[in-house]
Scaffold this motif. Structure first.
Motif, mmCIF file in Angstrom:
data_model
loop_
_atom_site.group_PDB
_atom_site.id
_atom_site.type_symbol
_atom_site.label_atom_id
_atom_site.label_comp_id
_atom_site.label_asym_id
_atom_site.label_seq_id
_atom_site.Cartn_x
_atom_site.Cartn_y
_atom_site.Cartn_z
ATOM 1 N N ILE A 135 -29.180 -6.750 -3.546
ATOM 2 C CA ILE A 135 -30.118 -6.814 -4.668
ATOM 3 C C ILE A 135 -31.454 -7.407 -4.215
ATOM 4 C CG2 ILE A 135 -28.333 -6.968 -6.449
ATOM 5 C CD1 ILE A 135 -28.705 -10.008 -6.441
ATOM 6 N N THR A 144 -22.152 -10.033 -2.937
ATOM 7 C CA THR A 144 -23.489 -9.640 -3.368
ATOM 8 C C THR A 144 -24.479 -10.511 -2.604
ATOM 9 O OG1 THR A 144 -22.695 -9.029 -5.563
ATOM 10 C CG2 THR A 144 -25.061 -9.488 -5.345
ATOM 11 N N ASP A 188 -32.488 -2.513 -3.733
ATOM 12 C CA ASP A 188 -31.196 -2.487 -4.424
ATOM 13 C C ASP A 188 -30.362 -1.313 -3.918
ATOM 14 O OD1 ASP A 188 -31.987 -4.633 -5.967
ATOM 15 O OD2 ASP A 188 -32.232 -3.482 -7.825
ATOM 16 N N THR A 217 -34.074 -9.705 -6.022
ATOM 17 C CA THR A 217 -34.461 -10.489 -7.204
ATOM 18 C C THR A 217 -35.599 -11.460 -6.882
ATOM 19 O OG1 THR A 217 -32.801 -12.180 -6.713
ATOM 20 C CG2 THR A 217 -32.131 -10.370 -8.174
#
Length: 171
Positions: A157, A94, A131, A159
């Motif tokens: 992702i 990730t 995302d 964030t």
């Protein structure tokens, strides 16, 4: 007295083996009704199969006694490749959308021949632009069509909040 009886020949049993296994080439034995030497010869013929790991060996044994009497028998050894390649793929990970996203290659080995690796990538969009998920399916196939697949999942992702830049106050 004339010897017209051929020697009795005993050959190794037929067998089937994986191409990466041992392939014993055992000897034949022979007995004769009269005393004397027996000569055993062997002729091997290899017939290719549909791929490098598949083939057949026909071993024809001939036992001949001192009077020229002979007998023959054939052992058939069938070599097959039914083992799929061993595939090693990059680890799942990730990462933040602004980070590097390495797309490393997979590797594969096979017990009997060459391997080709095919890659299929599918990107699934998430709830916002930053995302998404990349699913990478690797398939390793050997010369005989044996295959194995594995999937790497890369999750991207977002964030990180935006950076707000204020203009100087104007009066």
């Amino acid at each position: 007295v004339v010897d017209t009886t051929a020697p009795v020949l005993s050959i190794p049993a037929d067998y089937t083996a994986e191409c990466s296994d041992e392939h014993p080439m055992d000897d034949a034995t022979a007995t004769d009704n009269c005393a004397g030497d027996i000569t055993i010869t062997v002729e091997a013929v290899t017939t290719p199969g549909l791929c490098a790991g598949d083939y057949t060996i026909a071993r024809t044994f001939t036992a001949t006694d001192e009077c020229g009497n002979s007998s023959s028998a054939t052992q058939t050894i069938t070599i097959i490749d039914t083992t799929a390649p061993v595939l090693s793929i990059p680890a799942d990970y990730t990462a933040e959308c602004s980070d590097e996203h390495p797309m490393d290659d997979a590797t594969a080995t096979d017990n009997c021949g060459a391997v080709t690796i095919a890659l299929e990538e599918v990107t699934t969009l998430g709830s916002c632009t930053g995302d998404y998920v990349i699913t990478r399916t690797f398939t390793a196939t050997d010369d005989c069509g044996n295959a194995t697949s594995a999937t790497q999942t890369i999750t991207i992702i977002d964030t990180t909040a935006p950076v707000l830049t204020n203009d100087p106050e104007v009066t």
